[in-house]
Write an enzyme that holds these catalytic residues in place. Sequence first.
Site, PDB file in Angstrom:
ATOM      1  CB  SER A 152       5.929   3.464  11.214  1.00 26.58           C
ATOM      2  OG  SER A 152       5.779   2.057  11.090  1.00 26.58           O
ATOM      3  CG  ASP A 153       7.095  -0.301  13.796  1.00 27.04           C
ATOM      4  OD1 ASP A 153       6.282   0.090  12.941  1.00 27.04           O
ATOM      5  OD2 ASP A 153       7.503  -1.472  13.855  1.00 27.04           O
ATOM      6  N   GLY A 198      -1.644   2.320   1.642  1.00 26.66           N
ATOM      7  CA  GLY A 198      -2.585   1.356   2.203  1.00 26.66           C
ATOM      8  C   GLY A 198      -3.883   2.039   2.619  1.00 26.66           C
ATOM      9  NE  ARG A 244     -15.560  -4.672  -1.233  1.00 25.33           N
ATOM     10  CZ  ARG A 244     -15.724  -5.767  -0.480  1.00 25.33           C
ATOM     11  NH1 ARG A 244     -15.105  -5.884   0.656  1.00 25.33           N
ATOM     12  NH2 ARG A 244     -16.496  -6.736  -0.892  1.00 25.33           N
ATOM     13  NE  ARG A 290       3.500  -1.636   0.667  1.00 24.13           N
ATOM     14  CZ  ARG A 290       2.939  -1.088   1.741  1.00 24.13           C
ATOM     15  NH1 ARG A 290       1.887  -0.316   1.616  1.00 24.13           N
ATOM     16  NH2 ARG A 290       3.435  -1.300   2.949  1.00 24.13           N
ATOM     17  CD  GLU A 327       5.701  -4.582   2.514  1.00 25.35           C
ATOM     18  OE1 GLU A 327       5.914  -5.805   2.334  1.00 25.35           O
ATOM     19  OE2 GLU A 327       4.890  -3.950   1.824  1.00 25.35           O
ATOM     20  CG  MET A 328       1.867  -6.433   6.866  1.00 21.14           C
ATOM     21  SD  MET A 328       0.516  -6.428   8.036  1.00 21.14           S
ATOM     22  CE  MET A 328      -0.094  -8.097   7.877  1.00 21.14           C
ATOM     23  CD  GLU A 329       0.391  -3.873   2.819  1.00 15.90           C
ATOM     24  OE1 GLU A 329       1.541  -3.401   3.000  1.00 15.90           O
ATOM     25  OE2 GLU A 329      -0.449  -3.963   3.727  1.00 15.90           O
ATOM     26  NE  ARG A 354      -0.862   8.057   5.857  1.00 17.39           N
ATOM     27  CZ  ARG A 354      -0.373   8.807   6.822  1.00 17.39           C
ATOM     28  NH1 ARG A 354      -0.190  10.091   6.640  1.00 17.39           N
ATOM     29  NH2 ARG A 354      -0.045   8.293   7.978  1.00 17.39           N
TER      30      ARG A 354
HETATM   31  N1  HPA Z   1       5.008  -5.341  10.765  1.00 17.00           N
HETATM   32  C1  HPA Z   1       4.289  -5.377   9.648  1.00 17.00           C
HETATM   33  N2  HPA Z   1       3.922  -4.285   9.003  1.00 17.00           N
HETATM   34  C2  HPA Z   1       4.313  -3.106   9.485  1.00 17.00           C
HETATM   35  C3  HPA Z   1       5.067  -3.013  10.641  1.00 17.00           C
HETATM   36  C4  HPA Z   1       5.435  -4.193  11.306  1.00 17.00           C
HETATM   37  O1  HPA Z   1       6.111  -4.163  12.343  1.00 17.00           O
HETATM   38  N3  HPA Z   1       5.290  -1.692  10.887  1.00 17.00           N
HETATM   39  C5  HPA Z   1       4.680  -1.016   9.893  1.00 17.00           C
HETATM   40  N4  HPA Z   1       4.082  -1.866   9.043  1.00 17.00           N
END
Ligand code: HPA
Length: 239
Positions: A210-211, A26, A49, A93, A186-188, A30
């Site tokens: 990551s969390d 993303g 960009r 990805r 995640e988001m993608e 990186r």
């Molecule tokens: N939500 C969405 N995307 C993420 C998250 C999350 O908690 N952690 C890392 N990417």
Amino acid sequence: MSENKVPTPHIAAKEGEIAETILLPGDPLRAKYIADHFLTDVTQFNATRNMFGYTGTYKGKRVSAMGTGMGCPSIGIYSYELIHFYGCKNLIRIGTAGAMRPEVKVRDMVFGMGACTTSNYVKQFRLPGDYSCVCSYELLEKAVTAAKERGIPYHVGNILSSDMFYNPDLPQMGTSWDRMGVLAVEMESAALYSNAAYGGANALCILTISDSLVTGEVTTAEERQNTFTGMMEVALELA
Ligand code: HPA
């Protein structure tokens, strides 16, 4: 190779400057990190960009890396142009995700076999039903082998591509998607997988956790860098 003229509105590369296999973090920095630490004979093909993109050599194979930005619309634009205008065949990805199930621990690696989504991105292909966003089996098999060889803990399964990072329903989302066996958010990936299917390309999403939405645990920036390095090595093996 390409269906339209290059450069595109978002990528400045000339024809032939991007490899068939491309790693897609993303964060564009990186992509720079991958070029600086893993690739030789590097050329930069994009700075439009500040979405930096590079092509180089890894273990004798040509490979590219470029940022995608965050969310389905952003990766949707870049992956479409890479597939349709630059002829990319393998789009990998590499990103971070939040764990949604207790067995998925922070720092673990997750391979997104399928991607559920809260986004409307996939609906806009106007299919007469719900499309299952899935990864390339061939890329998945290679990635699992590379993770096993390195002794990296990994999970394979469904993930969720969410449109919202700061979702007011996050605790409930954790329990509802968790109930359906979804490993991480995640988001993608849903946009990447559906674009790859539409364009006849292969895609895989490799994530490090990551969390955790389950325990509230988060990783430090330093830990994220270390786990990211393992993920980059696995992804580069797919070139
Ligand atoms: N939500 C969405 N995307 C993420 C998250 C999350 O908690 N952690 C890392 N990417």
